[in-house]
Design a protein around this motif. Structure first.
Motif, short mmCIF file in Angstrom:
data_model
loop_
_atom_site.label_atom_id
_atom_site.label_comp_id
_atom_site.label_asym_id
_atom_site.label_seq_id
_atom_site.Cartn_x
_atom_site.Cartn_y
_atom_site.Cartn_z
N SER A 1 0.92 -1.33 -0.04
CA SER A 1 -0.03 -0.05 -0.03
C SER A 1 0.86 1.17 -0.06
O SER A 1 1.41 1.59 1.08
CB SER A 1 -0.89 0.07 1.38
OG SER A 1 -1.83 1.23 1.18
N CYS B 1 -0.14 4.42 -2.21
CA CYS B 1 -0.60 5.51 -2.99
C CYS B 1 -0.25 5.40 -4.17
O CYS B 1 0.21 6.68 -4.76
CB CYS B 1 -0.36 6.80 -2.04
SG CYS B 1 -1.27 7.07 -0.49
N THR C 1 -4.77 3.98 -0.80
CA THR C 1 -4.31 3.89 0.62
C THR C 1 -2.76 3.89 0.68
O THR C 1 -2.19 3.39 -0.35
CB THR C 1 -4.70 2.77 1.57
OG1 THR C 1 -4.54 1.46 1.11
CG2 THR C 1 -6.25 2.84 1.59
N THR D 1 -3.27 1.56 7.19
CA THR D 1 -3.27 2.32 5.92
C THR D 1 -3.93 3.51 6.31
O THR D 1 -5.01 3.46 6.63
CB THR D 1 -3.32 1.79 4.81
OG1 THR D 1 -4.63 1.15 4.83
CG2 THR D 1 -2.29 0.70 4.75
N ASN D 2 -3.49 4.74 5.65
CA ASN D 2 -4.32 5.81 5.50
C ASN D 2 -4.74 6.07 3.95
O ASN D 2 -4.01 5.91 3.13
CB ASN D 2 -3.87 7.21 6.19
CG ASN D 2 -3.78 7.21 7.66
OD1 ASN D 2 -3.85 6.43 8.21
ND2 ASN D 2 -3.56 8.61 8.23
N THR D 3 -5.95 6.64 3.77
CA THR D 3 -6.31 6.84 2.44
C THR D 3 -5.43 8.15 1.95
O THR D 3 -5.10 9.11 2.69
CB THR D 3 -7.79 7.55 2.53
OG1 THR D 3 -8.03 8.65 3.30
CG2 THR D 3 -8.76 6.36 2.86
N CYS D 4 -5.28 8.31 0.62
CA CYS D 4 -4.14 9.01 0.20
C CYS D 4 -4.54 10.73 0.03
O CYS D 4 -3.62 11.47 -0.24
CB CYS D 4 -4.03 8.45 -1.24
SG CYS D 4 -3.23 6.77 -1.22
#
Length: 334
Positions: free
Chosen positions: A288, A290, A301, A320-323
């Protein structure tokens, strides 16, 4: 008439007088004369250089006092530096050192506090001593490593490493490095910094867990140097890297006896902000990223770490974080 006199000691005053007599035994005396012999004996060096209070830009160097066996005494010392030990291991080489590479000129004390030195650098120092007659002797060169700096950006960036309403022309990793070198939290020095973010084929920490298979040969443009102390902006030691150039997380933190754990000596940052890393907790790349760090879309993510963590969650927080999330970067001095 002349007489060669041998067996005299150096740096001593001798007094002479000449008597003359005739064939009848009558004796006369010349006026007395005195002479001091030269001290040509090199002094004896003391114990070698020892470094303490090693910081990013300063160090204290101490050495053992030498002695003068030739008798002239008045021993003094000069401290110099160079880019290698071989450049300062003879009298002639040290005498040729000039300018800012003279840490301290001739003086009698056996310690010096050197300031204004470069961080994240191997420094070579040496000491030369002289006696009152100008005879010299050289100590053995010694080296030390100054720590590097690691910090967390004040700015926040999306998954393509741009700030809000910003576009940048660089490729992904170069863009992250740009942000590190132009961030308000960057120390006011001439050194460059790289982002602790990985991207397959571009910046790689490890291809096997903790680089167990091929060690440092697994690195590509990796940001941490081997066997190096890194400090945060509060001048606290974060960790000393392994010979492979990885944080070891081996410091026992037992402030809470009921919950001791191993981790960093101190966190990189005082609070638990998320930072883009693209890694797993074992330094391998996370899938992951982005879209190769090109996306700021909510549907994609990227792997993140916790910048204020003591443990390997600084590499990967387990999520994970959203982009489209604007978070920190971790920046490492080069």
């Amino acid at each position: 008439l002349a007489k060669n006199i041998t067996g005299l000691s150096g740096y001593q005053t001798y007094h002479y007088v000449v008597l003359v007599r005739d064939e009848n035994g009558n004796v006369s005396i010349y006026s007395p004369a005195s002479i001091m012999t030269l001290d040509t004996t090199a002094p004896n060096i003391g114990s070698g250089l020892v470094f303490s209070n090693i910081d990013r830009y300063s160090v204290t160097a101490t050495w053992g006092a030498g002695s003068d066996t030739g008798g002239s005494n008045d021993v003094q010392y000069k401290v110099v530096r160079a880019s290698s030990a071989a450049a300062i291991d003879t009298v002639a080489e040290i005498q040729a050192i000039s300018g800012s590479n003279i840490i301290r000129d001739w003086a009698s004390s056996t310690s010096v506090n050197a300031t204004g030195i470069l961080s994240l650098t191997t420094h070579f120092f040496n000491v030369i001593m002289r006696d009152g007659a100008g005879n010299m002797a050289v100590y053995s060169p010694a080296s030390f490593n100054t720590p590097g700096t690691i910090f967390v950006t004040g700015g926040n960036f999306a998954g393509d490493f741009t700030a809000p309403n910003e576009t940048r022309p660089e490729a992904a990793i170069a863009k992250a490095d740009y942000q590190c070198n132009h961030d308000a939290n960057k120390p006011n020095d001439t050194k460059s910094y790289k982002a602790m973010v990985v991207l397959t084929g571009v910046r790689v920490a490890c291809t096997s867990a903790n680089c167990a298979t091929n060690g440092a040969n697994e690195h590509i443009d990796w940001v941490l140097k081997p066997s190096t102390i890194y400090k945060n902006l509060q001048n606290n030691i974060v960790d000393t890297t392994s010979s492979t150039g990885l944080f070891t997380f081996d410091h026992l933190n037992n402030d809470d006896p009921d919950d001791p754990f191993y981790g960093l000596d101190n966190p990189i940052f005082g609070s638990g902000n998320y930072a883009w890393t693209g890694m797993r907790a074992n330094y391998t790349s996370n899938a992951s990223q982005c879209q190769n760090w090109s996306s700021k879309l909510s549907g994609q993510t990227g792997a993140v770490g916790i910048s204020g963590s003591y443990t390997n969650t600084v590499l990967f927080a387990g999520q994970t974080n959203t982009c489209d999330t604007y978070i920190k970067l971790i920046c490492v001095e080069q």
